[in-house]
Scaffold this active site. Structure first.
Site, PDB file in Angstrom:
ATOM      1  N   ASP A 147       0.799  -1.192   0.028  1.00  0.00           N
ATOM      2  CA  ASP A 147      -0.117   0.042   0.127  1.00  0.00           C
ATOM      3  C   ASP A 147       0.840   1.267  -0.020  1.00  0.00           C
ATOM      4  O   ASP A 147       2.126   1.169  -0.642  1.00  0.00           O
ATOM      5  CB  ASP A 147      -1.009  -0.104   1.195  1.00  0.00           C
ATOM      6  CG  ASP A 147      -2.073   0.535   0.931  1.00  0.00           C
ATOM      7  OD1 ASP A 147      -2.249   1.767   0.794  1.00  0.00           O
ATOM      8  OD2 ASP A 147      -3.203  -0.066   0.966  1.00  0.00           O
ATOM      9  N   HIS A 200      -3.431   5.866   3.753  1.00  0.00           N
ATOM     10  CA  HIS A 200      -4.032   4.782   3.314  1.00  0.00           C
ATOM     11  C   HIS A 200      -3.732   3.265   3.753  1.00  0.00           C
ATOM     12  O   HIS A 200      -4.383   2.527   4.432  1.00  0.00           O
ATOM     13  CB  HIS A 200      -4.247   4.702   1.876  1.00  0.00           C
ATOM     14  CG  HIS A 200      -5.224   3.873   1.103  1.00  0.00           C
ATOM     15  ND1 HIS A 200      -4.910   2.681   0.868  1.00  0.00           N
ATOM     16  CD2 HIS A 200      -6.541   4.207   0.706  1.00  0.00           C
ATOM     17  CE1 HIS A 200      -5.970   1.917   0.363  1.00  0.00           C
ATOM     18  NE2 HIS A 200      -6.970   2.759   0.254  1.00  0.00           N
ATOM     19  N   SER A 427     -11.471  -0.869  -0.131  1.00  0.00           N
ATOM     20  CA  SER A 427     -10.020  -0.775   0.491  1.00  0.00           C
ATOM     21  C   SER A 427     -10.031  -1.200   1.836  1.00  0.00           C
ATOM     22  O   SER A 427      -8.814  -1.567   2.456  1.00  0.00           O
ATOM     23  CB  SER A 427      -9.391   0.743   0.410  1.00  0.00           C
ATOM     24  OG  SER A 427      -9.085   1.183  -0.996  1.00  0.00           O
TER      25      SER A 427
END
Length: 791
Positions: A147, A200, A427
Site C-alpha cells: 500500500d 491509506h 480498500s
C-alpha cells in the site's frame, strides 16, 4: 479552496473544539450518576490533565483530601477515587481536561467485529480450547501489506512488534533512470514511517492487525496477533506496476523469514479500463504467491466515477477490479457494518453471477476462467482505524463527512482523535478479510489458498442479493475458524434477510455495542404511520433508560425523496425536549420517555412541509437511529459524540385499510452447511394480506421468504390477490444456482414465468394464487419476494 486552505480550516475546527474542552472540563454523566448514588463513598475516576502532571498537581489533589493514585508515564492521566465533595472541587480546577468513570469499553469498531463474527469467535470456548487455551488472534501469521506504507510509530502499529518489517523502495513513488548494467533491487528496511504521504496504508493496516493500544482496545484490528510486513508501493496519487511487482517480489523473497501467509491489496483499476489477463505481470505475481501458499486478498473496487461531484457507481458494467477476479485470489466487496449489512452503493458489482471458477488448483492453472464478481463481502462503510501523523487524504477525510459518511469529531472520543479516523471503501473491507484469513492460518496452518476461499464462501452469512453483488455473502470469521478446526458450524452472527413480519421494527441493533451508558445502547427502532391520526410514530428502545443523565440525546432519521427528516429527544441540565426538523427545528406533536422506550409523534403535515411535498403514499428510506452524548455543557457548548448508531429498512406512508390478519411466526432462515444435504420441503410462512378487496388505487406491499433446498422439486408461497395489478421480484443468495420463479393459480396451473426475476401483470382476477420457486440446486438457496398489489 486549495488543499492547504482545507487543511488549515480543518486545523482551526479541531483547535476550536479542543479549546472548548479546555475551557470547561468534560464531565462523564456516568461518573456523576455513580458519585451521586454514593456521595460519601469513593468512586473510581480517571483524571485527564491538559499537560503532563507535575508535583504541584499532586499537591493540589492531596489538598482536596485525595490521598493518592497512579499516574501514567507518558499520558497526562491520574487514576484514583473521589467522593462528591472532591468531585465538585475538581470541576472548578484549571488544567483538568476531563473527569471520567472507570468504564469498560468494547473492542474495535465493534459493529464491524460483531457482524463478521469476530466477537463470537473470541467467546467460543471450543476454538479457544483447540488453540491451547488462548483466543485465536492470528498469532505470528505474516501479512504482507502492499500500500502507501505504514506509520510504524503509531501506538497500535509498532515497528519491531506487530509491524515486524517496514520497507521502502526508492522507486515506489517515481521511476528513476536505469543504472549502468543489471543490478538487484535493494529495499530500505526497518523504516519507522514509510507512509509519508497518504495515510491509506496505515489505516488499512490497523483494520487488519492494529493492537488498539492507543484506545485501550476499543479500536482493535481483526487479527491483533498477526505480524505486518509493510511494503510501500506508492502514495495518494496511486501505486505503479513498477513498485507493485517489486513489493510482491519482496514478499516472496522474505516469505520464510516472516512466515508470510497473507497478502493484502487495497488498490486496483476497473475492468472497463483494463480487461482481465492472466499474464498481466501483477496477475503473474499473485499466481506465484498463491502457488507458494500465500493467500492473496484484493479489493473488488469502488465503482466507476459517475461524473464530477456525484461519487462512484458500483453497479455499472466494467466496474469490478480486474486484479480481484483472478481465480487464485479473493475478491472483497463492501457493505454496511450495521443492520442488514446492505451492500454499499460504491462497491463494485460483477459482470454476472459467475461463469468461471473460484479456485484454480495447486499450482494454479493460468487458463482457469475467472468469475467476474466478488467472492465475499465485508464491512466497508464508516470504518474507524489508525490515523497516520503524516499528510494525506485518508488522514483528514474523516473531518469532511461528505467523503466518508461520518464525522470524526462526533463519532470518535476526543482523547482518541489524534490516533484514529474514519474512512470507507472496499480498500478497508479487504484488510478486514485479510485479518480473518490470518485467523484461519493460525487455526490450521496447512490450509491452501484454495481451501481458504472455499471455507470463507461456504461459511458466509447468507444475504438477499445475487452473487454479482455480494459473492457468497457476508464474511463470518467465527464459523470459518470453526471449520478450519473441523468443528461444526454454529449460528451466523446476524440474520441479514429483511423480516417477513410487517409489524417488525425497521431497526434492530446488538446489545452492548455503545460507547456510553446502557441508556445509549440502541436495541430497536420503529417508524409507523398511523393513518387515523395522520402521524408518524417513532419509537426507540434502549437497554436501560434508568441511567439517563443530562447531556444525552437520541434521534431517529429517515429520507423522504432527497430530504432527511429527523426527530430528537434531548436531556439537558434543566429539561427534556422533543423536536423535529431537517435544518430548522420545530416542536413535535408528542414526546415521552417511558421505561426504556422513547416515543415521538409527528404529524404528516409537518413532515410534508419540511420536505416541500406531500409524502402520503411514498416510501421513506435510509432509516437511522443515533444515541449521542454532549462532551461539555449544553449551556456553554461542547462536542456531540455518537455513542451508538444503527441503520434499518424502509417504511411506507400508506393510505389506511383494514388491519391485517394476525402475523404468523416467520420461519427462520436455516444456517447453511458447507456440504448441504437434502431436507424435506418446507412451505414458507407468508406475511398477512389485507382484508376485503380494496380500491385499486390503494397500493400495498408484502414480503415473503423461504428456502429451496437440494433435493426439493419446488417451494410454493401461497397468497391472496386482492387487486387486479401485481408486481413482484425475487432475490436470492447463492446467485450461481439457477432457479425458476413462477406465478400459479389455486390449482397449480402456470400463469406467468418471471422475466429477469420479475413478474408484472395486470387485469388479474382476485383470488388465491401462489409464487412457485423451482430448480435443481446443489446448495440451499434462501430467497425473499417483494410482492406489490395495486397501482
Amino acid at each position: 479552496m486549495g488543499t492547504l486552505g482545507r487543511m488549515v480550516w480543518i486545523g482551526v475546527i479541531m483547535v476550536a473544539a479542543a479549546n472548548a474542552l479546555v475551557a470547561a472540563p468534560s464531565i462523564d454523566g456516568l461518573l456523576a450518576t455513580k458519585i451521586n448514588a454514593a456521595p460519601l463513598g469513593l468512586t473510581p475516576v480517571v483524571i485527564t490533565f491538559d499537560h503532563k502532571p507535575v508535583n504541584s498537581d499532586f499537591v493540589m489533589l492531596q489538598s482536596l483530601g485525595i490521598r493518592g493514585g497512579r499516574f501514567l508515564n507518558e499520558l497526562p492521566i491520574v487514576l484514583t477515587s473521589i467522593n462528591r465533595t472532591q468531585f465538585n472541587a475538581l470541576k472548578t480546577k484549571a488544567g483538568i481536561r476531563s473527569l471520567y468513570a472507570n468504564r469498560t469499553f468494547k473492542l474495535l469498531d465493534l459493529e464491524g467485529r460483531t457482524i463478521t463474527g469476530v466477537e463470537q469467535l473470541i467467546r467460543d470456548v471450543e476454538t479457544t480450547t483447540r488453540n491451547g487455551g488462548l483466543p485465536v488472534t492470528g498469532k505470528n501469521i505474516g501479512v504482507a501489506y502492499i500500500d502507501t506504507g505504514i506509520d510504524a510509530t503509531h501506538p497500535d502499529l509498532q515497528l519491531g512488534q506487530n509491524v515486524i518489517q517496514n520497507v521502502y523502495f526508492a522507486t515506489a513513488d517515481l521511476p528513476v533512470e536505469p543504472p549502468a548494467g543489471f543490478l538487484p533491487v535493494v529495499p530500505v528496511e526497518n523504516v519507522p514511517t514509510s507512509d509519508i504521504e497518504g495515510g491509506h496504508g496505515t489505516f488499512g493496516a490497523g483494520v487488519t492487525a492494529g493492537t488498539g493500544a492507543a484506545s485501550g482496545g476499543l479500536y482493535t484490528g481483526m487479527a491483533p496477533g498477526a505480524k505486518l510486513i509493510g511494503i510501500r508501493a506508492g502514495n495518494d496519487v496511486g501505486l505503479s506496476t513498477y513498485a507493485i511487482v517489486q513489493a510482491m517480489d519482496y514478499a516472496l523473497v522474505n516469505q520464510v523469514r516472516y512466515n508470510i501467509r497473507v497478502c493484502n491489496n487495497s488498490w486496483g483499476t476497473v475492468l472497463a479500463d483494463l480487461p482481465y489477463d492472466p499474464n498481466d505481470p501483477i496477475n503473474t505475481a499473485t499466481r506465484l504467491m498463491h502457488d507458494r501458499n500465500i493467500t492473496v486478498v484484493f479489493a473488488a473496487g469502488n465503482g466507476i466515477s459517475a461524473g464530477t461531484g456525484s461519487g462512484s457507481n458500483g453497479d455499472l458494467p466494467g466496474a469490478i477490479n480486474p486484479f480481484s477476479v483472478a481465480p487464485w485470489v479473493i475478491s472483497v466487496a463492501a457493505g454496511e457494518k450495521r443492520g442488514l449489512g446492505t451492500p454499499a452503493g460504491f462497491s463494485s458489482r460483477g459482470e454476472n453471477n459467475g461463469t468461471g471458477s473460484d479456485t484454480a488448483g495447486q499450482p494454479a492453472d493460468p487458463n482457469t476462467p475467472p468469475n467476474l464478481r466478488p467472492d465475499i463481502i465485508g464491512s466497508g462503510v464508516d470504518i474507524k482505524s489508525t490515523r497516520s501523523k503524516q499528510p494525506g487524504v485518508t488522514n483528514v477525510a474523516g473531518t469532511l463527512p461528505i467523503f466518508v459518511g461520518a464525522n470524526d469529531l462526533s463519532t470518535i472520543p476526543p482523547a482518541y482523535l489524534p490516533y484514529y479516523t474514519t474512512s470507507q471503501g472496499t480498500s478497508f473491507s479487504t484488510p478486514q478479510v485479510s485479518g480473518i484469513v490470518a485467523l484461519l492460518m493460525e487455526a490450521n496452518p496447512l490450509l491452501t489458498p484454495d481451501q481458504v476461499v472455499t471455507i470463507l464462501r461456504q461459511t458466509a452469512t447468507p444475504m438477499p442479493y445475487d452473487e454479482r453483488t455480494v459473492g457468497a455473502g457476508y464474511v463470518d470469521a467465527h464459523n470459518a475458524v470453526r471449520i478450519a478446526y473441523s468443528l461444526a458450524m454454529t449460528m451466523h452472527p446476524a440474520n441479514l434477510f429483511p423480516s417477513v413480519d410487517p409489524n417488525a421494527p425497521q431497526i434492530v441493533d446488538p446489545a452492548d455495542d455503545q460507547l456510553g451508558t446502557t441508556a445509549q445502547d440502541i436495541r430497536e427502532g420503529r417508524f409507523v404511520y398511523d393513518a387515523g391520526a395522520n402521524q408518524v410514530i417513532y419509537t426507540l428502545t434502549v437497554s436501560d433508560a434508568s441511567v439517563t443523565t443530562p447531556n444525552m440525546r437520541w434521534s431517529m432519521t429517515s429520507t423522504f425523496g432527497a430530504t432527511q427528516v429527523f426527530v430528537t429527544a434531548s436531556v439537558d441540565e434543566t429539561a427534556t425536549t422533543f423536536e423535529y426538523g431537517k435544518i430548522t427545528i420545530g416542536a413535535v406533536d408528542f414526546g415521552e420517555i417511558n421505561g426504556n422506550v422513547i416515543t415521538i409523534k409527528l404529524s404528516l403535515d409537518k413532515i410534508s412541509a419540511a420536505v416541500g411535498a406531500n409524502v402520503l403514499g411514498t416510501t421513506s428510506t435510509n432509516t437511522l437511529a443515533n444515541a449521542q452524548v454532549l462532551i461539555g455543557s449544553s449551556l456553554t457548548g461542547g462536542l456531540l459524540l455518537n455513542a451508538d448508531q444503527a441503520n434499518g429498512s424502509d417504511f411506507d406512508i400508506s393510505p389506511a385499510w383494514p388491519d391485517p390478519t394476525p402475523t404468523p411466526t416467520p420461519i427462520e432462515t436455516p444456517t447453511p452447511s458447507p456440504t448441504p444435504s437434502a431436507t424435506p420441503a418446507q412451505t414458507p410462512t407468508p406475511s398477512p394480506t389485507p382484508g376485503p378487496a380494496q380500491n385499486e388505487s390503494k397500493r400495498f406491499e408484502e414480503r415473503y421468504s423461504g428456502t429451496l433446498n437440494p433435493g426439493q422439486t419446488s417451494v410454493s408461497v401461497p397468497f391472496e390477490l386482492r387487486r387486479t395489478t401485481l408486481q413482484s421480484e425475487i432475490k436470492q443468495d447463492h446467485g450461481d444456482q439457477e432457479i425458476v420463479y413462477e406465478l400459479a393459480d389455486a390449482n397449480g396451473n402456470l400463469i406467468a414465468t418471471a422475466n429477469g426475476k420479475k413478474i408484472n401483470l395486470e387485469n388479474l382476477a382476485p383470488g388465491s394464487y401462489s409464487y412457485r420457486i423451482r430448480g435443481n440446486v446443489s446448495k440451499a438457496v434462501d430467497f425473499t419476494i417483494k410482492s406489490t398489489q395495486g397501482k
